[in-house]
Design a protein around this motif. Structure first.
Motif, PDB file in Angstrom:
ATOM      1  N   LEU A 175       1.473 116.993  94.561  1.00 53.97           N
ATOM      2  CA  LEU A 175       0.240 115.928  94.256  1.00 53.97           C
ATOM      3  C   LEU A 175       0.378 114.865  93.467  1.00 53.97           C
ATOM      4  CD1 LEU A 175      -2.470 118.116  95.705  1.00 53.97           C
ATOM      5  CD2 LEU A 175      -1.410 116.611  97.109  1.00 53.97           C
ATOM      6  N   LEU A 176       0.835 115.395  92.183  1.00 51.24           N
ATOM      7  CA  LEU A 176       0.899 114.672  91.286  1.00 51.24           C
ATOM      8  C   LEU A 176       2.239 113.358  91.386  1.00 51.24           C
ATOM      9  CD1 LEU A 176       0.149 116.712  88.089  1.00 51.24           C
ATOM     10  CD2 LEU A 176      -1.289 115.252  89.008  1.00 51.24           C
ATOM     11  N   GLU A 177       3.140 114.039  92.201  1.00 52.53           N
ATOM     12  CA  GLU A 177       4.075 112.870  92.219  1.00 52.53           C
ATOM     13  C   GLU A 177       3.472 112.032  93.204  1.00 52.53           C
ATOM     14  OE1 GLU A 177       8.059 114.369  93.003  1.00 52.53           O
ATOM     15  OE2 GLU A 177       7.705 116.313  92.447  1.00 52.53           O
ATOM     16  N   PHE A 178       2.922 112.156  94.166  1.00 49.61           N
ATOM     17  CA  PHE A 178       2.479 111.376  94.977  1.00 49.61           C
ATOM     18  C   PHE A 178       1.296 110.277  94.407  1.00 49.61           C
ATOM     19  CE2 PHE A 178       2.247 114.429  99.073  1.00 49.61           C
ATOM     20  CZ  PHE A 178       3.650 114.041  99.096  1.00 49.61           C
ATOM     21  N   ASP A 207      -2.631 107.810 100.783  1.00 52.37           N
ATOM     22  CA  ASP A 207      -2.699 108.448 102.089  1.00 52.37           C
ATOM     23  C   ASP A 207      -1.878 109.816 102.086  1.00 52.37           C
ATOM     24  OD1 ASP A 207      -3.131 108.815 105.090  1.00 52.37           O
ATOM     25  OD2 ASP A 207      -1.631 107.554 105.653  1.00 52.37           O
ATOM     26  N   ILE A 208      -2.413 111.008 102.425  1.00 50.65           N
ATOM     27  CA  ILE A 208      -1.628 111.985 102.131  1.00 50.65           C
ATOM     28  C   ILE A 208      -1.986 113.010 103.298  1.00 50.65           C
ATOM     29  CG2 ILE A 208      -1.416 114.320 100.946  1.00 50.65           C
ATOM     30  CD1 ILE A 208      -2.200 112.675  98.457  1.00 50.65           C
ATOM     31  N   ILE A 209      -0.948 113.616 103.999  1.00 51.48           N
ATOM     32  CA  ILE A 209      -1.148 114.613 105.147  1.00 51.48           C
ATOM     33  C   ILE A 209      -0.630 115.930 104.600  1.00 51.48           C
ATOM     34  CG2 ILE A 209      -0.146 115.268 107.341  1.00 51.48           C
ATOM     35  CD1 ILE A 209       0.236 112.268 108.167  1.00 51.48           C
ATOM     36  N   VAL A 210      -1.331 116.936 104.598  1.00 50.93           N
ATOM     37  CA  VAL A 210      -0.886 118.217 104.190  1.00 50.93           C
ATOM     38  C   VAL A 210      -0.621 119.201 105.358  1.00 50.93           C
ATOM     39  CG1 VAL A 210      -1.583 120.342 102.927  1.00 50.93           C
ATOM     40  CG2 VAL A 210      -2.311 117.890 102.068  1.00 50.93           C
ATOM     41  N   ALA A 242      -9.697 116.898  93.181  1.00 50.26           N
ATOM     42  CA  ALA A 242     -11.173 116.705  92.410  1.00 50.26           C
ATOM     43  C   ALA A 242     -10.989 115.957  91.135  1.00 50.26           C
ATOM     44  CB  ALA A 242     -11.737 118.136  92.506  1.00 50.26           C
ATOM     45  N   LYS A 243      -9.660 115.959  90.616  1.00 49.90           N
ATOM     46  CA  LYS A 243      -9.797 115.395  89.194  1.00 49.90           C
ATOM     47  C   LYS A 243      -9.200 113.996  89.430  1.00 49.90           C
ATOM     48  CE  LYS A 243      -7.780 119.736  87.705  1.00 49.90           C
ATOM     49  NZ  LYS A 243      -6.398 120.308  87.065  1.00 49.90           N
ATOM     50  N   TRP A 244      -8.861 113.327  90.387  1.00 44.93           N
ATOM     51  CA  TRP A 244      -8.401 112.225  90.609  1.00 44.93           C
ATOM     52  C   TRP A 244      -9.432 111.172  90.627  1.00 44.93           C
ATOM     53  CZ3 TRP A 244      -3.674 111.677  94.712  1.00 44.93           C
ATOM     54  CH2 TRP A 244      -2.814 112.625  94.340  1.00 44.93           C
ATOM     55  N   GLN A 245      -9.110 110.125  89.994  1.00 46.16           N
ATOM     56  CA  GLN A 245     -10.155 109.088  89.955  1.00 46.16           C
ATOM     57  C   GLN A 245     -10.179 108.264  91.183  1.00 46.16           C
ATOM     58  OE1 GLN A 245     -12.116 108.331  87.387  1.00 46.16           O
ATOM     59  NE2 GLN A 245     -13.199 106.794  88.343  1.00 46.16           N
ATOM     60  N   VAL A 246      -9.002 108.020  91.774  1.00 40.06           N
ATOM     61  CA  VAL A 246      -8.851 107.405  93.284  1.00 40.06           C
ATOM     62  C   VAL A 246      -8.587 108.613  94.210  1.00 40.06           C
ATOM     63  CG1 VAL A 246      -7.787 105.605  94.617  1.00 40.06           C
ATOM     64  CG2 VAL A 246      -8.206 105.128  92.364  1.00 40.06           C
ATOM     65  N   MET A 247      -9.567 108.966  94.789  1.00 45.03           N
ATOM     66  CA  MET A 247      -9.242 109.887  96.067  1.00 45.03           C
ATOM     67  C   MET A 247      -8.627 109.464  97.238  1.00 45.03           C
ATOM     68  SD  MET A 247     -10.860 112.679  94.622  1.00 45.03           S
ATOM     69  CE  MET A 247     -11.164 113.681  95.929  1.00 45.03           C
ATOM     70  N   PRO A 248      -7.770 109.968  97.742  1.00 40.63           N
ATOM     71  CA  PRO A 248      -6.751 109.531  98.702  1.00 40.63           C
ATOM     72  C   PRO A 248      -7.461 109.904  99.945  1.00 40.63           C
ATOM     73  CG  PRO A 248      -5.843 111.574  97.872  1.00 40.63           C
ATOM     74  CD  PRO A 248      -7.069 111.256  97.023  1.00 40.63           C
ATOM     75  N   GLU A 249      -6.984 109.224 101.086  1.00 38.23           N
ATOM     76  CA  GLU A 249      -7.350 109.667 102.570  1.00 38.23           C
ATOM     77  C   GLU A 249      -6.546 110.792 102.717  1.00 38.23           C
ATOM     78  OE1 GLU A 249      -6.831 108.293 106.984  1.00 38.23           O
ATOM     79  OE2 GLU A 249      -6.737 106.584 105.301  1.00 38.23           O
TER      80      GLU A 249
END
Length: 353
Positions: free
Chosen positions: A125-128, A135-138, A162-169
């Motif tokens: 996720l940090l690489e993304f 925009d992330i699909i798991v 939850a730690k990210w400032q910009v939350m992805p779709e």
């Protein structure tokens, strides 16, 4: 004349940036050495969704009993499984990562992760994040949803994000029990053995879960009735792991034209003394030869990559048990691994997420 808001928005909008695709399997030790196996077991079994008992009890059980005593035994089995390149589960995962990336093309970035050990979900996720992907699909590699597998992946992904400032779709693939290509992949693998040998019986063995976890999954408190509610997959029981396993079996049986009375769904790998979902695979196997069943084709449709639970447990240990009980021929149907139809399945899951 004024135009509506909907009329002012283009029917299709060009997507900005790439989509991250995180494919996640359960995990594997870094090596078959006892210390690495012990480390893996501790991380895996300390997950509160895997052993769902109070933290202090879980800590003592895992760190004072299971990990110290089970690790040396498990390490020996992992050594049997290990390939020169490493763990089969991880090797297949790396191949799928590359093949899926090739199929999806430059609009996507595919990363392999493991729920436990390496490569970690957080690292992927940090690489993304570093690439600016929003925009992330798991895709958890578990065909049937369970809190202890898919649910745990969800929880870990959300803990990191939850730690990210910009939350992805964010989009999750919840399960793919009845995906036609997932079913067809196991059908293709089975047909080559059915063409070579006439089997008396077909056994569909799934990883087990404690009964209490199945019951807890019934959020209505009124649907789950063991043995009574898994006859079909409905809107009310669609997240029941046991019901999903029976649905997978029904679809495979139909596709392979297996007659009624010639197959069974069972559950393996139970741990501890509390009741797990039944019937238990090892108990079923012991009874088969006494019923005149001498040849069995065995499936493990809860796993998309061959691992300890398929190659060793079903492929070797259950074969030995079957033969000791009077059986003659036992054949395991391999998992989807890095097969073309599995890649096709994943492409379809990504495009329709």
């Amino acid at each position: 004349m004024t135009s509506s808001v909907s009329e002012s928005i283009p029917a299709t909008q060009k997507k900005l940036g790439k989509t991250g695709v995180l494919i996640v399997n359960l995990g594997t030790p870094d090596s078959p050495s006892t210390p690495d196996v012990r480390k893996y077991l501790r991380e895996f079994l300390m997950d509160g969704r895997v052993i769902d008992i109070p933290y202090l009890q879980r800590f003592m059980l895992v760190n004072l009993i299971i990990a110290p005593f089970r690790a040396p035994k498990s390490a020996k089995v992992y050594k049997e499984l290990w390939l020169p390149e490493g763990s089969p589960l991880k090797i297949y995962g790396e191949r799928v990562e590359k093949l899926l990336q090739d199929e999806l093309g430059d609009a996507y970035v595919v990363k392999l992760a493991m729920r436990y050990q390496n490569p970690a979900i957080e690292v992927g996720l940090l690489e993304f994040q570093k690439m600016g992907l929003t925009d992330i699909i798991v895709i958890p590699f578990f065909p049937q949803y369970a809190s202890a597998s898919t649910g745990s992946v969800y929880e870990e992904v959300m803990r990191v994000l939850a730690k990210w400032q910009v939350m992805p779709e964010l989009r999750f693939v919840n399960q793919f029990v009845n995906h036609p290509k997932f079913i067809q992949g196991f059908v293709q693998n089975a047909q080559k053995y059915m063409a070579e040998h006439e089997f008396d019986y077909f056994l569909f063995s799934y990883h087990g879960l404690p009964e209490r976890q199945i019951t807890k999954g019934d959020v209505t408190g009124s649907v789950c009735r063991f043995g009574e509610c898994c006859g079909s997959l409905t809107a009310m029981n669609q997240h029941c792991y046991r019901a999903q396993c029976f649905e997978t079996t029904r679809l495979l049986v139909k596709a392979l034209n297996i007659p009624e009375g010639k197959y069974m769904t069972s559950f393996q790998s139970r741990l501890g003394k509390t009741p797990w979902v039944q019937p238990y695979t090892d108990d079923v196997i012991k009874e088969l030869p006494g019923k005149g069943i001498k040849s069995v084709l065995a499936f493990s449709p809860a796993f998309v990559a061959d691992c300890l639970e398929t190659t060793i447990e079903v492929g070797e240990e259950y074969k030995e048990l079957f033969e000791e009980s009077g059986g003659k021929h036992w054949q395991l149907v391999e998992s989807l691994n890095d097969s073309p139809i599995w890649i096709e399945t994943l492409v379809d899951l990504v495009k329709n997420a």
